[in-house]
Design a protein around this motif. Structure first.
Motif, PDB file in Angstrom:
ATOM      1  N   ASN A   1     -56.368  29.361   8.590  1.00 19.60           N
ATOM      2  CA  ASN A   1     -56.673  30.684   9.131  1.00 19.60           C
ATOM      3  C   ASN A   1     -56.261  31.738   8.117  1.00 19.60           C
ATOM      4  O   ASN A   1     -55.416  31.497   7.246  1.00 19.60           O
ATOM      5  CB  ASN A   1     -55.961  30.904  10.461  1.00 19.60           C
ATOM      6  CG  ASN A   1     -54.474  30.625  10.386  1.00 19.60           C
ATOM      7  OD1 ASN A   1     -54.065  29.467  10.376  1.00 19.60           O
ATOM      8  ND2 ASN A   1     -53.659  31.666  10.325  1.00 19.60           N
TER       9      ASN A   1
ATOM     10  N   LEU B   1     -56.937  22.866  23.544  1.00 19.11           N
ATOM     11  CA  LEU B   1     -56.539  24.267  23.607  1.00 19.11           C
ATOM     12  C   LEU B   1     -57.313  25.026  24.668  1.00 19.11           C
ATOM     13  O   LEU B   1     -56.731  25.760  25.476  1.00 19.11           O
ATOM     14  CB  LEU B   1     -56.756  24.920  22.227  1.00 19.11           C
ATOM     15  CG  LEU B   1     -56.715  26.452  22.183  1.00 19.11           C
ATOM     16  CD1 LEU B   1     -55.360  26.977  22.629  1.00 19.11           C
ATOM     17  CD2 LEU B   1     -57.066  26.939  20.778  1.00 19.11           C
TER      18      LEU B   1
ATOM     19  N   TRP C   1     -49.144  24.757  18.602  1.00 21.65           N
ATOM     20  CA  TRP C   1     -48.874  25.885  17.712  1.00 21.65           C
ATOM     21  C   TRP C   1     -48.654  25.409  16.278  1.00 21.65           C
ATOM     22  O   TRP C   1     -47.976  24.410  16.045  1.00 21.65           O
ATOM     23  CB  TRP C   1     -47.650  26.656  18.196  1.00 21.65           C
ATOM     24  CG  TRP C   1     -47.339  27.877  17.364  1.00 21.65           C
ATOM     25  CD1 TRP C   1     -46.337  28.011  16.453  1.00 21.65           C
ATOM     26  CD2 TRP C   1     -48.041  29.121  17.376  1.00 21.65           C
ATOM     27  NE1 TRP C   1     -46.367  29.262  15.900  1.00 21.65           N
ATOM     28  CE2 TRP C   1     -47.401  29.966  16.443  1.00 21.65           C
ATOM     29  CE3 TRP C   1     -49.141  29.602  18.080  1.00 21.65           C
ATOM     30  CZ2 TRP C   1     -47.823  31.277  16.196  1.00 21.65           C
ATOM     31  CZ3 TRP C   1     -49.578  30.895  17.835  1.00 21.65           C
ATOM     32  CH2 TRP C   1     -48.931  31.717  16.912  1.00 21.65           C
TER      33      TRP C   1
ATOM     34  N   GLY D   1     -51.174  30.492  14.951  1.00 24.22           N
ATOM     35  CA  GLY D   1     -52.391  30.089  15.647  1.00 24.22           C
ATOM     36  C   GLY D   1     -52.225  28.739  16.306  1.00 24.22           C
ATOM     37  O   GLY D   1     -51.361  27.935  15.944  1.00 24.22           O
ATOM     38  N   TYR D   2     -53.080  28.494  17.306  1.00 23.60           N
ATOM     39  CA  TYR D   2     -53.058  27.225  18.021  1.00 23.60           C
ATOM     40  C   TYR D   2     -54.154  26.310  17.497  1.00 23.60           C
ATOM     41  O   TYR D   2     -55.309  26.731  17.342  1.00 23.60           O
ATOM     42  CB  TYR D   2     -53.293  27.457  19.521  1.00 23.60           C
ATOM     43  CG  TYR D   2     -52.178  28.188  20.228  1.00 23.60           C
ATOM     44  CD1 TYR D   2     -51.018  27.518  20.626  1.00 23.60           C
ATOM     45  CD2 TYR D   2     -52.277  29.548  20.506  1.00 23.60           C
ATOM     46  CE1 TYR D   2     -49.995  28.198  21.290  1.00 23.60           C
ATOM     47  CE2 TYR D   2     -51.268  30.225  21.164  1.00 23.60           C
ATOM     48  CZ  TYR D   2     -50.124  29.546  21.550  1.00 23.60           C
ATOM     49  OH  TYR D   2     -49.112  30.219  22.198  1.00 23.60           O
TER      50      TYR D   2
ATOM     51  N   LYS E   1     -58.789  24.588  13.812  1.00 25.40           N
ATOM     52  CA  LYS E   1     -58.131  25.787  14.346  1.00 25.40           C
ATOM     53  C   LYS E   1     -59.024  26.983  14.033  1.00 25.40           C
ATOM     54  O   LYS E   1     -59.397  27.195  12.871  1.00 25.40           O
ATOM     55  CB  LYS E   1     -56.750  25.978  13.729  1.00 25.40           C
ATOM     56  CG  LYS E   1     -55.982  27.184  14.251  1.00 25.40           C
ATOM     57  CD  LYS E   1     -54.572  27.253  13.670  1.00 25.40           C
ATOM     58  CE  LYS E   1     -54.574  27.234  12.170  1.00 25.40           C
ATOM     59  NZ  LYS E   1     -53.244  27.469  11.585  1.00 25.40           N
TER      60      LYS E   1
ATOM     61  N   ALA F   1     -60.426  31.161  15.673  1.00 19.77           N
ATOM     62  CA  ALA F   1     -60.487  32.191  16.708  1.00 19.77           C
ATOM     63  C   ALA F   1     -61.924  32.581  17.001  1.00 19.77           C
ATOM     64  O   ALA F   1     -62.168  33.543  17.728  1.00 19.77           O
ATOM     65  CB  ALA F   1     -59.687  33.422  16.288  1.00 19.77           C
TER      66      ALA F   1
ATOM     67  N   ASN G   1     -58.117  30.542  21.132  1.00 22.15           N
ATOM     68  CA  ASN G   1     -57.107  31.421  20.542  1.00 22.15           C
ATOM     69  C   ASN G   1     -57.302  32.868  20.988  1.00 22.15           C
ATOM     70  O   ASN G   1     -56.331  33.581  21.245  1.00 22.15           O
ATOM     71  CB  ASN G   1     -57.135  31.307  19.019  1.00 22.15           C
ATOM     72  CG  ASN G   1     -56.254  30.187  18.504  1.00 22.15           C
ATOM     73  OD1 ASN G   1     -55.052  30.171  18.735  1.00 22.15           O
ATOM     74  ND2 ASN G   1     -56.857  29.225  17.813  1.00 22.15           N
TER      75      ASN G   1
ATOM     76  N   LEU H   1     -49.912  35.536  16.917  1.00 19.51           N
ATOM     77  CA  LEU H   1     -51.264  35.002  17.077  1.00 19.51           C
ATOM     78  C   LEU H   1     -52.300  36.000  16.569  1.00 19.51           C
ATOM     79  O   LEU H   1     -53.254  35.630  15.864  1.00 19.51           O
ATOM     80  CB  LEU H   1     -51.511  34.675  18.550  1.00 19.51           C
ATOM     81  CG  LEU H   1     -52.879  34.111  18.932  1.00 19.51           C
ATOM     82  CD1 LEU H   1     -53.218  32.861  18.120  1.00 19.51           C
ATOM     83  CD2 LEU H   1     -52.930  33.807  20.433  1.00 19.51           C
TER      84      LEU H   1
END
Length: 683
Positions: free
Chosen positions: A175, A474, A512, A518-519, A534, A536, A545, A571
């Motif tokens: 990320n 998630l 996490w 971030g998850y 991972k 968003a 996320n 996050l």
């Protein structure tokens, strides 16, 4: 369990309706798992991975043309170990291999056809392949022979592809951070997205058109912040076109997945739970301000469809309705003029029939491939009461007639993430339209997921026929935590808040990324895949996320626990750098940024269920407030120490409301009209 037989189709052991659709194929299908890859290694064969879902039209086409063909199936069995995956059961796998296909420069979609090494590493793929060359595509038998030949004779070439794809796929776990997100970027993004909206038909771009709900929520939020009319018009015009288009089922309620044309006339006829959840949520939010009778009608009809046709055994919500029936896409939903004339003339008479046909575009030649898709695109508002009564009578007659047709397939598996979306949406709609039965249905679905889809304190992703399957991901935890918070706001039940906290604790413990924030999509103790993803970015459903950012922000406001605020800040920062790269798929994330930075905390202090308390609460629920965090507090009860309304109580013995923006609260108000005025103030 008995030993895995050689040379057999093993899908009969599964519960997924999609996998069971293929249990009688002459292909020796195996489910994803250790046994399949052990066989590939033992036989030194590549793996053919086929991914689809039960409501997928082109999946059915390829199955009929190729997987049911004994000659093609024989070739598959000879040259490959064949694995069939339901993408709704295994979104973790689908995400990885769709990304691999994109890296090969090909458009993704379903059915997904990927070729893997016995170590599950992709080296080539595609989507639908015809049984013989056509549509500019190679025939599937030629593809099979070519891939098998390359794997057997050109291992260097395969190895280079594997290495290149593995290197590129490793980025799926990364990320980009750029520090805290400046909330000022929201208006800039909204202004840029507005340029993509079709001013004629609504929606984004041209054909095909998808609902893109988080994006239109972002535009609605921009309207509320700025008062700029183009933002509002983009949302209301898009919703009206969808609500009157063929993408909406005018007889039975509910929306199809997307429109294949720019007018919203011709749907891809499958109905998905998650699309209807997202649209229900957005229609409710917009209706709370506009009070548009069309939106209220579509909300009520969509919920009617949900409660009539989509409740699975036990109270959870089923996943999908198929696009096909009797082997033909859309056959269940289409009409011709002769049918409509014959069915409606006795009840409506000549004038009523003419009105119905005019409104719903029933033409002698049809409006799509010689048949009619019922729609009301000729007018984006409802008609007068008398006309609507005639139309309703006609719809009821056609619906009864349609019920005698062969129904599309029903995928009744319960998915935790999609249920979370619908539970929250149904809860919001129940509060806005004051429908306690809807809230009860949401509560039953929530209890089903919480109680039946739990294994030793961990969620399962999927449930069917008494079996919970596949470790929760998630999105399961994020969307169910959001649903728990919605129910807590609706009912005041502390158990719902506690459940949200438990699910977030599981995410913090197992998902996490301690190094980069971030998850991850999968837990640290889940099945090892070739990459741990991972992101968003929104996909067909809102980003996990992005959703978690709103969940964490809400939990902080509800509990006052700094750990939730700190995790929300981390996050947001973890994905902030993505905004400079591509903000189009980040709209759930951005909507949550607004909630995090500008929550609207409303506290009503008064005796629970008392008329004056309910009047204030009802006033709040009557307003479109996407950043709303509503608390109804009994006299003497306490708020968290850092809550801006902490210590405030009833005024002069009357139920009292406080509206808090940031750490500043309004003066106390006891009259619903005064509260409404406060809530209508933009800043």
């Amino acid at each position: 369990m008995p030993a895995t037989p050689l040379g057999a189709n093993l899908l009969g052991r599964e519960t997924s309706p999609y996998l069971l659709q293929h249990k009688d194929n002459p292909v020796h299908w195996m489910p994803w798992g250790h046994d399949a890859f052990a066989r590939a290694k033992a036989e030194n064969k590549p793996v053919l991975l086929s991914v689809g879902y039960a409501a997928c039209h082109w999946c059915h086409v390829m199955a009929h043309e190729s997987f049911e063909n004994p000659e093609i199936a024989g070739l598959m069995n000879e040259l490959f170990v064949n694995i069939k995956v339901d993408r709704e059961e295994r979104p973790d796998l689908d995400t990885i291999y769709q990304s691999a296909l994109a890296l090969l420069g090909q458009q993704g979609g379903w059915p997904l056809t990927m070729f893997l090494t016995p170590d599950a590493e992709p080296f080539w793929g595609g989507t639908y392949f015809p049984p013989a060359p056509r549509y500019g595509r190679a025939g599937f038998p030629d593809v099979l022979r070519g891939i098998a030949g390359t794997y057997a004779n050109e291992q260097d070439k395969v190895g280079k592809n594997v290495d290149a794809l593995k290197s590129a796929l490793s980025g799926m776990g990364e990320n980009r951070s750029a520090g805290a997100v400046d909330a000022g970027v929201l208006d800039q993004v909204a202004q840029r997205l507005l340029r993509e909206v079709d001013p004629i038909h609504g929606g984004i771009g041209t054909a095909p058109k998808f609902p893109q709900v988080p994006l239109f929520e972002l535009l609605w939020r921009a309207w509320q912040r700025t008062g700029r009319e183009p933002f509002r018009e983009a949302v209301t015009h898009t919703l009206a076109n969808m609500a009157q288009g063929g993408i909406y089922d005018h007889l039975g309620g509910g929306f199809a997945r997307y429109s294949v044309d720019e007018r919203w006339l011709v749907p891809h006829f499958e109905k998905m739970l998650y699309d209807n959840a997202e649209l229900l949520d957005l229609m409710t939010l917009v209706w709370q301000e506009t009070r548009d009778p069309l939106l209220e009608t579509r909300i009520r009809e969509t919920v009617g469809w949900l409660l009539r046709e989509m409740i699975a055994d036990g109270g959870g919500f089923a996943a999908t309705l198929d696009a096909d029936s009797e082997g033909e896409e859309g056959l269940f939903y289409i009409w011709n003029e002769e049918e409509v004339d014959r069915l409606l003339t006795p009840a409506l008479g000549a004038d009523g029939l003419a009105t119905f046909k005019h409104v719903y575009e029933v033409l002698p030649q049809g409006n799509w491939e010689g048949v009619t898709i019922l729609n009301r695109l000729g007018g984006l508002s409802l008609a007068d009461d008398a006309t609507e009564a005639t139309l309703a009578k006609g719809r009821e007659i056609l619906l009864r007639a349609r019920a005698k047709r062969v129904r599309p397939g029903w995928d009744d598996k319960v998915l935790a993430d999609w249920n979370g979306l619908m539970i929250a949406a149904l809860t919001h709609a129940a509060l806005a339209l004051d429908e306690p039965e809807w809230l009860d249905a949401a509560g039953r679905a929530f209890a089903f997921v919480r109680d039946r889809m739990d294994k030793n304190g961990r969620l399962c992703h999927s449930w069917r026929h008494g079996q919970g399957k596949h470790t929760g991901m998630l999105d399961d935890y994020a969307h169910m935590a959001r649903a728990a918070l919605a129910l807590h706001e609706a009912t005041g039940d502390p158990a719902a808040l506690d459940q949200a906290k438990l699910w977030v604790a599981t995410l913090d413990a197992h998902f996490w990324d301690g190094a980069n924030g971030g998850y991850f999509f999968t837990a640290d103790d889940a099945e090892g895949l070739i990459v741990r993803t991972k992101t968003a970015f929104d996909n067909a459903t809102p980003s996990g996320n992005g959703t978690m950012l709103a969940v964490l922000a809400t939990l902080f406001q509800r509990t006052g626990e700094d750990a939730y605020r700190e995790r929300a800040d981390a996050l947001a920062a973890a994905f902030s750098g993505e905004l400079t790269r591509n903000f189009f798929p980040l709209t759930t994330f951005l909507n949550s940024v607004e909630l995090m930075t500008a929550p609207l905390q409303i506290v009503v202090v008064g005796p629970p269920k008392a008329a004056e308390t309910e009047a204030l609460r009802r006033t709040v629920l009557d307003h479109s407030l996407p950043n709303r965090i509503l608390t109804v507090l009994a006299p003497g009860a306490d708020l968290p120490a850092n809550h801006p309304a902490q210590g405030k109580g009833m005024r002069d013995g009357a139920a009292t409301a406080y509206v808090c923006r940031g750490m500043t609260c309004s003066a106390p108000v006891t009259a619903p009209a005064d509260l409404a005025a406060l809530l209508s103030t933009k800043t």
